[in-house]
Design a protein around this motif. Sequence first.
Motif, PDB file in Angstrom:
ATOM      1  N   GLY A 492       0.837  -1.191   0.000  1.00 24.69           N
ATOM      2  CA  GLY A 492       0.000   0.000   0.000  1.00 24.69           C
ATOM      3  C   GLY A 492       0.866   1.233   0.000  1.00 24.69           C
ATOM      4  O   GLY A 492       1.899   1.265   0.677  1.00 24.69           O
ATOM      5  N   PRO A 493       0.500   2.272  -0.747  1.00 29.75           N
ATOM      6  CA  PRO A 493       1.366   3.454  -0.837  1.00 29.75           C
ATOM      7  C   PRO A 493       1.612   4.119   0.508  1.00 29.75           C
ATOM      8  O   PRO A 493       2.719   4.559   0.785  1.00 29.75           O
ATOM      9  N   ALA A 494       0.588   4.223   1.364  1.00 30.61           N
ATOM     10  CA  ALA A 494       0.795   4.873   2.662  1.00 30.61           C
ATOM     11  C   ALA A 494       1.749   4.060   3.527  1.00 30.61           C
ATOM     12  O   ALA A 494       2.629   4.620   4.193  1.00 30.61           O
ATOM     13  N   ALA A 495       1.577   2.722   3.527  1.00 23.39           N
ATOM     14  CA  ALA A 495       2.463   1.873   4.322  1.00 23.39           C
ATOM     15  C   ALA A 495       3.896   1.973   3.820  1.00 23.39           C
ATOM     16  O   ALA A 495       4.846   2.076   4.607  1.00 23.39           O
ATOM     17  N   ALA A 496       4.074   1.964   2.499  1.00 21.58           N
ATOM     18  CA  ALA A 496       5.417   2.052   1.933  1.00 21.58           C
ATOM     19  C   ALA A 496       6.043   3.412   2.237  1.00 21.58           C
ATOM     20  O   ALA A 496       7.232   3.509   2.594  1.00 21.58           O
ATOM     21  N   ARG A 497       5.267   4.463   2.128  1.00 20.80           N
ATOM     22  CA  ARG A 497       5.810   5.802   2.393  1.00 20.80           C
ATOM     23  C   ARG A 497       6.105   5.992   3.884  1.00 20.80           C
ATOM     24  O   ARG A 497       7.046   6.703   4.250  1.00 20.80           O
ATOM     25  N   LEU A 498       5.296   5.367   4.732  1.00 21.54           N
ATOM     26  CA  LEU A 498       5.586   5.424   6.163  1.00 21.54           C
ATOM     27  C   LEU A 498       6.902   4.706   6.462  1.00 21.54           C
ATOM     28  O   LEU A 498       7.708   5.164   7.289  1.00 21.54           O
ATOM     29  N   SER A 499       7.135   3.582   5.781  1.00 18.38           N
ATOM     30  CA  SER A 499       8.410   2.879   5.938  1.00 18.38           C
ATOM     31  C   SER A 499       9.558   3.747   5.450  1.00 18.38           C
ATOM     32  O   SER A 499      10.639   3.784   6.056  1.00 18.38           O
ATOM     33  N   GLU A 522       7.590  14.469  10.928  1.00 20.00           N
ATOM     34  CA  GLU A 522       6.343  15.140  10.562  1.00 20.00           C
ATOM     35  C   GLU A 522       5.633  14.385   9.436  1.00 20.00           C
ATOM     36  O   GLU A 522       4.399  14.221   9.455  1.00 20.00           O
ATOM     37  N   ALA A 523       6.406  13.949   8.452  1.00 26.12           N
ATOM     38  CA  ALA A 523       5.810  13.179   7.346  1.00 26.12           C
ATOM     39  C   ALA A 523       5.204  11.886   7.869  1.00 26.12           C
ATOM     40  O   ALA A 523       4.095  11.482   7.469  1.00 26.12           O
ATOM     41  N   ALA A 524       5.914  11.235   8.777  1.00 24.08           N
ATOM     42  CA  ALA A 524       5.405   9.981   9.339  1.00 24.08           C
ATOM     43  C   ALA A 524       4.128  10.212  10.127  1.00 24.08           C
ATOM     44  O   ALA A 524       3.192   9.395  10.082  1.00 24.08           O
ATOM     45  N   ASP A 525       4.075  11.312  10.841  1.00 22.15           N
ATOM     46  CA  ASP A 525       2.880  11.610  11.633  1.00 22.15           C
ATOM     47  C   ASP A 525       1.653  11.753  10.736  1.00 22.15           C
ATOM     48  O   ASP A 525       0.555  11.295  11.072  1.00 22.15           O
ATOM     49  N   GLU A 526       1.842  12.366   9.575  1.00 24.85           N
ATOM     50  CA  GLU A 526       0.737  12.513   8.623  1.00 24.85           C
ATOM     51  C   GLU A 526       0.370  11.170   8.008  1.00 24.85           C
ATOM     52  O   GLU A 526      -0.818  10.839   7.848  1.00 24.85           O
ATOM     53  N   LEU A 527       1.374  10.353   7.690  1.00 29.05           N
ATOM     54  CA  LEU A 527       1.123   9.067   7.041  1.00 29.05           C
ATOM     55  C   LEU A 527       0.465   8.072   7.981  1.00 29.05           C
ATOM     56  O   LEU A 527      -0.281   7.188   7.542  1.00 29.05           O
ATOM     57  N   ARG A 528       0.731   8.190   9.275  1.00 29.10           N
ATOM     58  CA  ARG A 528       0.109   7.259  10.232  1.00 29.10           C
ATOM     59  C   ARG A 528      -1.408   7.367  10.204  1.00 29.10           C
ATOM     60  O   ARG A 528      -2.109   6.408  10.517  1.00 29.10           O
ATOM     61  N   ARG A 529      -1.911   8.526   9.834  1.00 26.66           N
ATOM     62  CA  ARG A 529      -3.365   8.703   9.766  1.00 26.66           C
ATOM     63  C   ARG A 529      -3.962   8.001   8.549  1.00 26.66           C
ATOM     64  O   ARG A 529      -5.171   7.836   8.459  1.00 26.66           O
TER      65      ARG A 529
END
Length: 939
Positions: A492-499, A522-529
């Motif tokens: 999933g794009p969000a999971a990959a970008r969070l990684s 900060e980017a991770a905080d947004e992606l966790r949502r």
Amino acid sequence: MPETYENAREPAVPAASALPAAPVVPTVPAVPCADPLGEPFLRTRFALPARPATFLRRQRLVDHLDQALGTPLTLVNGAAGAGKTLLAADWAAGLRSPVAWLTVEAGDRRPGVFWAYVLQSLRACGAPASDAVGVPVDASGVGRGLPAALAAELNARDRPVVLVLDEYDCMTAPEVTEQLAFVLRHAGRGLRLVLVTRTEPLLPLHRYRAAGELTEIRAAELAFTPEEAAALLELHGLSLPVDAARALVDRTRGWAAGLRLSALAARESADPELYLKEFEADRSTVADFLLAEVLKGRTPEAQDLLLRVSVLKRFCPGLADALTLRTDAAPLLAGLHRENAFVEHLGHSWYQLHPLFGEILRAHLRVRLPGVEPELHRRAARWLRRSGFLPEALAHGAAADDWDFAAGALVDDLAIGRLFTGLRSDDLAQLFSPMGPEARSPAADLVRAARDLSRYDLDHGRVHLRHAEERLADDALGPPDGTSRPAADAPGPAAARLSCALLEALVARLTGCPPQVEEAAEAADELRRQVPAHLLDEHPELTALLLTHLGSARLWAGRFEDARTVLTTVAGTPGGASTVLLREESMGHLALLDYLNGWLDRAERKALAALSEAERAGPLRPSDPGSGFSSGSGPGSGIERLVLAAVAVDRHELGRAQALLDEAARLPSATRDPVTAAGRALVSARLLLARGKARAAVEAADPAVSTAVASPWAASHEKLVASAAHLAEGRPDSAAEVLRGVSGDQPVCAVEAAALQLAAGRPRDAVDLLDGIRAEGPTGPAVAVGAALVRARVAEEAGDTVTARRLVAQALLDARRERLRRPFLGAGAWIRPLLATAPSRALAEGWLTPGAPRHGGPSRRGEPLRPEPLPPLLVAPELSGREHDVLERLARMMSTEEIAADLYLSVNTVKTHLKSVYRKLAVNRRGEAVRRARELRLL
């Protein structure tokens, strides 16, 4: 049970090698001489099976079988070759009660034939039924009268008959089972029925079990122990150590036939021990036995199922159906387990194959269905992934060489952090090590990057991370041909970008770039949502890793309170194996924060707590120093040992400091992580200064880690060491010049710089530094002690002795609580007269000075302080009585085994006490424990 005719046995049977081939079978009466089909009775079916010369009597099983004489029904249930028949025959041969033995065959499913053979077995053992019982004349059935008459006669006996029905799994006729249950129920104490079988009989076992009228010996008890296996091999002429026998038992699960067949084959080998260790199961007589006894004769569906599930360590009906592409696995597996066909039930509908059987089936699969194995692994991987069994899905994806799937599953599950946390990190790194360049998905590059970064290979890790980010950007635009990759294969794009954000934060932390860490966080905080909440809950290590990187970066930047906030959050993360090393690392960073703020005692307590957390973690971390982010020798990530070493230097416990420093140096993070590298440089330099090696201290003060942003506290400490070296070499102006870069933003550094400025002859600059201290949070006693000593010297040199004495006394009072000695030992000659006054002398005795002067008078002016004072008055930890007993014997150089024997404890219990003593004394070795205990006056 009292000694009665029911449990009376013949005297002990001679050793196995001296056993007779078989007992003499009484002569069968002339009439009747045939079964209802007119075929003569086969006398071999009534004879006890002969025990071979290599038969091993296992007394524990014979003793258990003796209970059969006190219960109506006994069940000996196990797989083919489990040793059931020989066990029952050996036991029966020693009984005084009449033993009627019958080996059941498939033809006995006809009631008339079965009861004819039962009656003949009773005649053969000398307990014949009377004419009133009659004889079956119709093979297809018997009337109710025969079972009733037989039960009545048995019930009237003074002495019970033991009826052993061997191979009872051949009996599948419900009518016969009902008649047998009737006879057993009404025969009372006159019949003891023993069923030797591979399968569960149709009798109502639960009723007998609930009433305490059932004796059971099953597969687990039939399995040979390592000691029994070694004894069995001895009978085959093979001498094998118990450890080697244990390995063979593990492989065969104690299966009797497997052990015997292996032993027979090993006798023909030039190196029997090596053969038993490495024999190829699929090319042995074991394979012939299992294939003949278990596989052949099964339905084609059952054979196909067994072959396909052989690629699995465990399986359930749904997973088996996914491999066979059928829907009949549930009844087949239940039947195979019920028939003891080497399919073991694990509970909750999960099964596994006997290890040897699995080996043989996998080899057979490659012959019968060549090329199908990778596809089976692929199907298993996808079913397991859908069902939430990630580790097994990854293993089967790797076995199928489907690396894009495996990497995608890891990333999609938000589990990439497990390559860093010690939990299965070695296993994951090993699993993905064969992944080649053919895997080109973003997830594959992310796994490559994480694997490299976990080994501190920044160059390769960053390259793979960039590739992953580029491919993620390309995927966002869509494939060139307008098609899309299957959802199961694409992370999933969000999971990959969070990684990606997690790895970016790690790279920025290791390169000393706090702004980039903040940006990644900060980017991770947004992606966790944007990812499912349940995945974040299942992988708390991901958030904990991000916060640990953020806290470390803020500490590096000198933002102590901001760092404390996030690190405290990680340290308080709910317990669990996936975050235990991160909790330990965060507590180590918090300990360093306390030390840098002047709180020695707090720093020590947090560092010891971090070591305790690591100790509780057990063997989670990798053993290879280059294979894991938090790996290393022994518990702890390293930073807590550095803090303990720094505290030891400030307390002038130089030997202890050096030992802790050496331990920390063996950990990879000591040279790769900027915070840890700076901490090591700080401690090394201070230790060398305390030993009078100023020039070496200057060299050691350089962390030798290239960073994008300089750390204010690391730079300040480096300047302090350089200034001290200039002073030691007689260059006060150079010493003062170096200190220009030290500001009041770092209170501990500011007070040390003020002391150096004063020693360089610049009291005004010293006071200005103290007045300019701007603490981000509350400062500790080390700051107060250093500031008081600087102001005391200024007052003394200005002639204000009263103020100087008061300030020295206050400094002694604050320092004594922390056992802080370095500022006094390095203060110079000016402080000695002040310490000789009565109030100061009383405050210094026992921890800073050896004690009262010999003649009770004051010290002479100019008399040097003792360079290695007596041990300070420490607060000794509380040891339990047993821990103190163990410690005393440790001091007497007794080994662990000797301590155990002396205290009547097990070796493991002694080791547990030793670990507790080491933890409480903050040591890792025996010699250190004894030395520390003497310092604490525990010995």
